[in-house]
Design an enzyme around this catalytic site. Structure first.
Site, mmCIF file in Angstrom:
data_model
loop_
_atom_site.group_PDB
_atom_site.id
_atom_site.type_symbol
_atom_site.label_atom_id
_atom_site.label_comp_id
_atom_site.label_asym_id
_atom_site.label_seq_id
_atom_site.Cartn_x
_atom_site.Cartn_y
_atom_site.Cartn_z
ATOM 1 N N HIS A 40 34.023 -14.825 2.833
ATOM 2 C CA HIS A 40 34.187 -15.639 1.585
ATOM 3 C C HIS A 40 32.760 -15.521 0.892
ATOM 4 C CE1 HIS A 40 38.142 -17.453 2.519
ATOM 5 N NE2 HIS A 40 37.739 -17.445 3.440
ATOM 6 N N SER B 183 35.689 -21.167 5.238
ATOM 7 C CA SER B 183 37.069 -20.948 4.405
ATOM 8 C C SER B 183 37.867 -22.241 3.816
ATOM 9 C CB SER B 183 37.860 -20.041 4.998
ATOM 10 O OG SER B 183 38.359 -20.448 6.063
ATOM 11 N N LYS C 219 39.288 -10.395 -0.333
ATOM 12 C CA LYS C 219 38.903 -11.291 -1.300
ATOM 13 C C LYS C 219 38.148 -11.021 -2.566
ATOM 14 C CE LYS C 219 38.870 -14.039 2.926
ATOM 15 N NZ LYS C 219 40.542 -14.409 2.981
#
Ligand SMILES: Cc1ncc(COP(=O)(O)O)c(C=O)c1O
Lengths: 408, 136
Positions: free
Chosen positions: A213, A185, A244
């Site tokens: 991610h 990240s 996300k």
């Protein structure tokens, strides 16, 4: 000793951070206008620090699904799945995610943090050995504080470092559990997953991969690094987040382990917290459909990543090791990073600033996260602004400017 | 049968030389507990060899730890066995964990994080490393 005395060092660092007049940890979005724009300090800002990789927070179909769910089932569940029951939609979401990965089981959590915290600390118990990457997310480190297992760190993205640690365990009893992340990240680099899996197989270790991610971003179907490296079947547990790419909140874990469901009555971060509200479950289910239906969002994301990464590299910025939806810009020290961040804000661009101890190896970073719906113009404008600030702050000098693309 | 070793004992800026003659078992414990190096021996026994190879000599362990800690030294204060790593030096908790990883690879041992959490001084870290090396 006073309660807060132990934070004296941190307080001092925090004071430094605030000397610029803004507190990066208390930025207020007065109004969010779209996935890429918000009003901050009374001004319209370009957002390049949101983890909103596909821009789905404002996807009309996801928004409609959430609104409809609120009308139908109310605003919250007011309890946990175990104590207060599941809604049909929780179960449907779990089935859909399991199908998305081609795995038998799925468990949904209220956040990704809780998924890691609860799963990792429960799966690796007394007498087991937990092996984690040195650059692991805080949720993984916190699981290490809760587990009864022995925890050992290996060097970031280094399969030989993991292998040395597995080898040293010799024939000691206990399960080996290895935790990896798809895309890291802070610097946006991905794990050499295939090599890691080979090592884990050799030593009979279980593998947990956190695709926080990389969901949506990697793989032909957006399943993440496990898909793009062809090892889905070798990952015993895949964890991820809805906060996300899917533009909402929540966490999940999928697995083929036959007794997986026992985790529902053993993982405390699942049992003792309220379940996701209907609106979130509905928008996540819709977002997953969008991810499947619109692979062009992934193409667009990587094209934007290339624009930003190559653009900044060409100007001489030192970046993370590879293209990724997170572009980490190395700066020489904490104060430069904070000054740079503040100057960006003054120029109308919001990014994240990451300084020790939240960063690996004590580096100071501007952390930019790219969105599929950023326009090329927005990103080119950002590169121009950053180049100006970089020169002003002496981060870029004429010499580095001539080394086109030589940023590593 | 008794054996003798000569030991150079470093303390702050001074160094003492000892000649020790004892049974191998006793010698082994001398070697494990002092901050020092064997300088010469009158004929290596198996025991001494084991202390040197599987166990690591105290001096070697301390020297390796100090090599990693030197960049975090504050002022003139030397790093000694009693140095409290997280307090007397400018090293943060992440850098301590990274140093531990380097030491692990140097000595080919693993030091679990919960064990690291209990270590405060250089001496305690050296004890742990020697103990794990002996168990290898
Ligand atoms: C690698 C990783 N795992 C887990 C999480 C936690 O996700 P969530 O925001 O759903 O709690 C994050 C997000 O910060 C992350 O970066």
């Amino acid at each position: 000793m006073g309660l807060f005395d132990r934070y004296a060092g941190l307080l001092e660092a925090y004071r430094d951070v605030r000397t610029t007049g803004y507190d990066p940890f208390q930025i207020r979005m007065e109004r969010v206008l779209s996935p890429t724009e918000a009003i901050i300090n009374g001004r319209k800002m370009l957002l390049v620090g949101t983890n909103n990789y596909f821009g789905l927070t404002f996807d009309p179909s996801c928004m409609e699904a959430a609104i409809e769910a609120i009308r139908a089932e109310g605003t919250g569940t007011t309890g946990s799945r175990i104590a207060n029951g599941s809604y049909t939609e929780h179960v449907a979401l779990e089935q859909e995610i399991a199908e998305f990965y081609g795995k038998k089981h799925c468990m949904v959590f209220t956040t990704g943090y809780q998924a890691n915290l609860g799963l990792i600390s429960t799966l690796a118990g007394e007498g087991d050995q937990l092996l984690i990457d040195a650059d692991s997310h805080a949720s993984i480190y916190d699981a290490c504080k809760m587990t009864q297992a022995e925890v050992v760190r290996f060097k970031h993205n280094d399969p030989s470092s993991l292998e040395a640690r597995l080898r040293r365990l010799g024939d000691r009893p206990g399960n080996r559990v290895v935790v990896l992340e798809g895309i890291y990240s802070m610097l946006g680099d991905s794990a050499p997953l295939r090599e890691f899996i080979d090592v884990c197989k050799k030593y009979g270790a279980y593998v947990i991969v956190d695709e926080a991610h990389s969901l949506g971003a990697l793989g032909d179907n957006g399943r993440g690094l496990c898909e793009s490296t062809g090892v889905i079947d070798d990952c015993h547990f895949i964890v991820g987040t809805f906060s996300k790419t899917l533009g909402a909140i929540g966490g999940y874990c999928v697995s083929d382990e036959p007794d997986f469901d026992i985790l529902r009555v053993t993982v405390r971060s699942y049992m003792f917290t309220a379940s996701l509200p209907p609106s979130i479950v509905a928008s996540v289910r819709q977002a997953l459909k969008v991810v499947k239906a619109k692979p062009e969002l992934r193409t667009q994301l990587w094209s934007n990543v290339a624009t930003l990464y190559e653009g900044l590299a060409a100007k001489g910025f030192k970046l993370g090791p590879e293209h990724g939806p997170v572009v980490g810009v190395h700066l020489p020290d904490r104060m430069t990073a904070i000054g740079f961040w503040r100057a960006m804000l003054d120029a109308g661009i919001y990014v994240n600033v990451a300084v020790p101890p939240a960063t690996p190896n004590g580096v100071s970073l501007l952390r930019c996260s790219v969105c599929a719906v950023h326009t090329k113009e927005q990103l080119e404008h950002m590169i121009e602004v950053m180049t100006g600030i970089g020169r002003q702050l002496g981060v870029l000098d004429d010499r580095t400017l001539r080394v086109v693309g030589g940023a590593r | 049968m008794k054996h003798g070793v000569t030991i150079c004992h470093f303390t702050r800026n001074r160094c003492f030389w000892h000649k020790v003659t004892a049974h191998p078992r006793a010698l082994e414990s001398v070697l494990r507990t002092a901050h020092q190096m064997i300088v010469e021996t009158d004929g290596m026994t198996d025991t001494l060899e084991r202390a040197r190879v599987s166990g690591q000599s105290r001096g070697e362990v301390i020297r390796e730890i100090c090599r990693h800690l030197a960049p975090f030294q504050t002022g003139e204060r030397p790093i000694t066995g009693g140095t409290v790593i997280a307090k007397d030096l400018t090293i943060d908790s992440l850098a301590i964990m990274d140093m531990v990883m380097e030491l692990e690879d140097h000595f080919d041992i693993s030091i679990p994080m919960n064990v690291v959490a209990e270590i405060h001084t250089v001496d305690q870290l050296a004890d742990t490393i020697q103990k794990l090396c002996a168990r290898r």
